[in-house]
Design a protein around this motif. Sequence first.
Motif, PDB file in Angstrom:
ATOM      1  N   LYS A 133      -5.039   1.044   7.562  1.00  0.00           N
ATOM      2  CA  LYS A 133      -6.420   1.069   7.097  1.00  0.00           C
ATOM      3  C   LYS A 133      -6.541   0.335   5.759  1.00  0.00           C
ATOM      4  N   GLU A 134      -7.658  -0.364   5.576  1.00  0.00           N
ATOM      5  CA  GLU A 134      -7.880  -1.056   4.305  1.00  0.00           C
ATOM      6  C   GLU A 134      -7.939  -0.049   3.157  1.00  0.00           C
ATOM      7  N   ASN A 135      -7.213  -0.371   2.084  1.00  0.00           N
ATOM      8  CA  ASN A 135      -7.185   0.514   0.919  1.00  0.00           C
ATOM      9  C   ASN A 135      -6.902  -0.341  -0.312  1.00  0.00           C
ATOM     10  N   LEU A 136      -7.948  -0.872  -0.899  1.00  0.00           N
ATOM     11  CA  LEU A 136      -7.793  -1.788  -2.025  1.00  0.00           C
ATOM     12  C   LEU A 136      -7.236  -1.111  -3.276  1.00  0.00           C
ATOM     13  N   PRO A 137      -7.677   0.099  -3.638  1.00  0.00           N
ATOM     14  CA  PRO A 137      -7.092   0.753  -4.822  1.00  0.00           C
ATOM     15  C   PRO A 137      -5.587   0.971  -4.701  1.00  0.00           C
ATOM     16  N   ALA A 138      -5.132   1.384  -3.505  1.00  0.00           N
ATOM     17  CA  ALA A 138      -3.688   1.589  -3.305  1.00  0.00           C
ATOM     18  C   ALA A 138      -2.939   0.265  -3.372  1.00  0.00           C
ATOM     19  N   LEU A 139      -3.556  -0.782  -2.848  1.00  0.00           N
ATOM     20  CA  LEU A 139      -2.926  -2.096  -2.899  1.00  0.00           C
ATOM     21  C   LEU A 139      -2.751  -2.555  -4.349  1.00  0.00           C
ATOM     22  N   VAL A 140      -3.775  -2.365  -5.160  1.00  0.00           N
ATOM     23  CA  VAL A 140      -3.684  -2.724  -6.582  1.00  0.00           C
ATOM     24  C   VAL A 140      -2.522  -1.990  -7.241  1.00  0.00           C
ATOM     25  N   LYS A 141      -2.412  -0.706  -6.962  1.00  0.00           N
ATOM     26  CA  LYS A 141      -1.339   0.098  -7.553  1.00  0.00           C
ATOM     27  C   LYS A 141       0.039  -0.367  -7.061  1.00  0.00           C
ATOM     28  N   GLY A 142       0.133  -0.662  -5.767  1.00  0.00           N
ATOM     29  CA  GLY A 142       1.425  -1.046  -5.191  1.00  0.00           C
ATOM     30  C   GLY A 142       1.899  -2.424  -5.579  1.00  0.00           C
TER      31      GLY A 142
ATOM     32  N   LYS B 207       0.842  -1.205   0.000  1.00  0.00           N
ATOM     33  CA  LYS B 207       0.000   0.000   0.000  1.00  0.00           C
ATOM     34  C   LYS B 207       0.880   1.260   0.000  1.00  0.00           C
ATOM     35  N   PHE B 208       2.016   1.211   0.667  1.00  0.00           N
ATOM     36  CA  PHE B 208       2.943   2.342   0.624  1.00  0.00           C
ATOM     37  C   PHE B 208       3.429   2.564  -0.805  1.00  0.00           C
ATOM     38  N   HIS B 209       3.766   1.490  -1.502  1.00  0.00           N
ATOM     39  CA  HIS B 209       4.178   1.618  -2.905  1.00  0.00           C
ATOM     40  C   HIS B 209       3.025   2.113  -3.769  1.00  0.00           C
ATOM     41  N   GLY B 210       1.798   1.925  -3.292  1.00  0.00           N
ATOM     42  CA  GLY B 210       0.629   2.442  -3.998  1.00  0.00           C
ATOM     43  C   GLY B 210       0.303   3.877  -3.664  1.00  0.00           C
ATOM     44  N   GLY B 211       1.170   4.530  -2.859  1.00  0.00           N
ATOM     45  CA  GLY B 211       1.014   5.954  -2.590  1.00  0.00           C
ATOM     46  C   GLY B 211       0.434   6.325  -1.241  1.00  0.00           C
ATOM     47  N   VAL B 212       0.165   5.359  -0.366  1.00  0.00           N
ATOM     48  CA  VAL B 212      -0.450   5.649   0.929  1.00  0.00           C
ATOM     49  C   VAL B 212       0.595   6.210   1.894  1.00  0.00           C
ATOM     50  N   ASP B 213       0.212   7.207   2.667  1.00  0.00           N
ATOM     51  CA  ASP B 213       1.080   7.763   3.698  1.00  0.00           C
ATOM     52  C   ASP B 213       1.318   6.730   4.796  1.00  0.00           C
ATOM     53  N   VAL B 214       2.505   6.761   5.394  1.00  0.00           N
ATOM     54  CA  VAL B 214       2.865   5.779   6.418  1.00  0.00           C
ATOM     55  C   VAL B 214       1.829   5.725   7.541  1.00  0.00           C
ATOM     56  N   LYS B 215       1.290   6.857   7.918  1.00  0.00           N
ATOM     57  CA  LYS B 215       0.338   6.906   9.033  1.00  0.00           C
ATOM     58  C   LYS B 215      -1.012   6.266   8.697  1.00  0.00           C
ATOM     59  N   GLU B 216      -1.270   6.025   7.414  1.00  0.00           N
ATOM     60  CA  GLU B 216      -2.565   5.479   6.987  1.00  0.00           C
ATOM     61  C   GLU B 216      -2.487   4.018   6.560  1.00  0.00           C
ATOM     62  N   LEU B 217      -1.357   3.375   6.768  1.00  0.00           N
ATOM     63  CA  LEU B 217      -1.158   2.031   6.227  1.00  0.00           C
ATOM     64  C   LEU B 217      -1.966   0.951   6.934  1.00  0.00           C
TER      65      LEU B 217
ATOM     66  N   ILE C   7       3.819 -13.540   2.248  1.00  0.00           N
ATOM     67  CA  ILE C   7       3.207 -12.347   2.834  1.00  0.00           C
ATOM     68  C   ILE C   7       3.388 -12.395   4.343  1.00  0.00           C
ATOM     69  N   ASN C   8       4.263 -11.529   4.836  1.00  0.00           N
ATOM     70  CA  ASN C   8       4.515 -11.433   6.269  1.00  0.00           C
ATOM     71  C   ASN C   8       3.297 -10.745   6.908  1.00  0.00           C
ATOM     72  N   HIS C   9       2.499 -11.503   7.617  1.00  0.00           N
ATOM     73  CA  HIS C   9       1.171 -11.065   8.055  1.00  0.00           C
ATOM     74  C   HIS C   9       1.235 -10.050   9.193  1.00  0.00           C
ATOM     75  N   PHE C  10       0.401  -9.020   9.076  1.00  0.00           N
ATOM     76  CA  PHE C  10       0.160  -8.061  10.153  1.00  0.00           C
ATOM     77  C   PHE C  10      -1.302  -8.189  10.586  1.00  0.00           C
ATOM     78  N   THR C  11      -1.575  -7.890  11.845  1.00  0.00           N
ATOM     79  CA  THR C  11      -2.947  -8.012  12.341  1.00  0.00           C
ATOM     80  C   THR C  11      -3.889  -7.040  11.648  1.00  0.00           C
ATOM     81  N   PHE C  12      -3.347  -5.986  11.031  1.00  0.00           N
ATOM     82  CA  PHE C  12      -4.180  -4.995  10.342  1.00  0.00           C
ATOM     83  C   PHE C  12      -4.616  -5.473   8.958  1.00  0.00           C
ATOM     84  N   ASP C  13      -3.988  -6.531   8.437  1.00  0.00           N
ATOM     85  CA  ASP C  13      -4.347  -7.024   7.104  1.00  0.00           C
ATOM     86  C   ASP C  13      -5.788  -7.536   7.111  1.00  0.00           C
ATOM     87  N   THR C  14      -6.563  -7.137   6.111  1.00  0.00           N
ATOM     88  CA  THR C  14      -7.961  -7.568   6.052  1.00  0.00           C
ATOM     89  C   THR C  14      -8.133  -8.738   5.084  1.00  0.00           C
TER      90      THR C  14
END
Length: 558
Positions: free
Chosen positions: A348-357, A336-346, A380-387
């Motif tokens: 949160k679920e963000n499918l469009p950013a994930l597609v881009k990243g 998601k960071f590679h998809g343009g998401v700010d570090v502080k927002e990572l 995929i190194n799992h984080f509890t925030f992953d949906t």
Amino acid sequence: MASDIEIAQQAVLQRVTKIAQEKLGISDEHLEPYGHYKAKISLDYIDSLQDRPDGKLILVTAISPTPAGEGKTTTTVGLADALNRIGKKAIICLREPSLGPVFGMKGGAAGGGYAQVVPMEDINLHFTGDFSAIALANNLLAAMLDSHVHHGNSLNIDVRRITWKRAMDMNDRALRDITCSLGGPANGYPRQDGFDIVVASEVMAIFCLATSMKDLRQRLGNIVVAQTKDQKPVTARDLKAHGAMTVLLKDAFKPNLVQTLENNPAIIHGGPFANIAHGCNSVMATKLGLKLADYVVTEAGFGADLGAEKFIDIKCRKSGLRPDVAVIVATIRALKFHGGVDVKELDKENLPALVKGIANLERHVNNVRNHYGLPCVVAINHFTFDTPAEIELLQKKMAHHEAPVIVCRHWAEGGKGAEDLARTVADLIEKVPANFQFVYEESDSLWDKVTAIATKIYGASAVTADRKIKEQIKKLQDDGYANYPVCVAKTQYSFSTDPELRGAPTNHELNIREVRLAAGAEFIVMVCGDVMTMPGLPAVPSAEKIDIDENGRVVGLF
């Protein structure tokens, strides 16, 4: 959950002699213990293993690193623990951490959560003194060079063409460019000098590529430190420094044995950075691991564009090593960071950013499969925030790449959380043979080699350099170094030389700003963009958090 260092300090370690005997069949007389939990393995014992068959080699690499973290070392440890859990005899081969990132931006570098190598504090700090020995050997050569000039300069060295730098294992930007030998004739000839961090020293590269003590001494002697006034190379052998340098390295050259939290063996030895050097642990350690176990899990620094490329084109080319499979580590947060998401927002679920990243992961997978010729697994190194939606999307998008995507929970569960990954990797090794290949041919020109890396691996449109740099490359070509591989030094954060270009940028140019000959390591370093071979500390270094408590225990180390 407890911090990494708290988990490591709570671990029940076995004595290293027990690990060696019960897991590897190494008896006490072949070990040189450094306390109870770390030891060096004798070179005589290593020589005695030459007729044993080799195990399978698993290369762990990653997407382009981000502030979100990927967990490449954590995954390496978790995978090896998992292989042992499913009945395979596996060992880890890792690099030693540098004090630069430990006290700078990164903190500890021995894995994380319940997938760590221990004793964690020792490994991250002075360990067995290998890096100190490498720095001493580097700086002995520098001292002997300046002393030779001071005492008559019989080699006719041109002080304006001294290229050998001093080294220390710390981030210190004030030492990048200095003037030395001030204070009058008794102190030598004043000249411009500088420091590299130890992990960028050619001595480190030689240490990690040498295959024997004899080879180590030979390579050290080949180091080119300066030119004469008629522009002939001056080597460490000319200065008669290589023998003493080898003596300083004779103990460090023996690989180090430690263990994971699950009491499985790990060899940790050498540690060049991949953004400014070749990014792999020692050849000695990897070859030893292959004689001791059925599976060796090793890693190459940073992303598959830097560490894995150098693992393939430098380490494998020089040593004859051939990986059987590659594991590319990614996190949904990092994508998601590679998809343009700010570090502080990572979080949160963000499918469009994930597609881009995901484009970043796709290019790395393509490079590993089609340019290195290796079967590939995405971990995929799992984080509890992953949906669930993010995981499903990632697996769906990667389905056509013929690279299984496995969600791993080794950070929280240790080897148990990576058993699916272990089974998948072992199955791939058995069923899908590698079609190993280099990115370029040894016979290619130096310019063609760096162009191949830039265009095939980085997605660049061209390589650029000013006239002076092109002349230096041509001179190296003409002087007999044309068959050397190329070691690109550039930012690790992007396929380009701009660390802000996330994802999978194309049509960028790779600009070479400096060229260095590493005649002992037998490669040519091409320094690109703004990367520094002596990093600096950040505004808030990790060192501010590291301390010792009233009970004498280290705190704040990751």
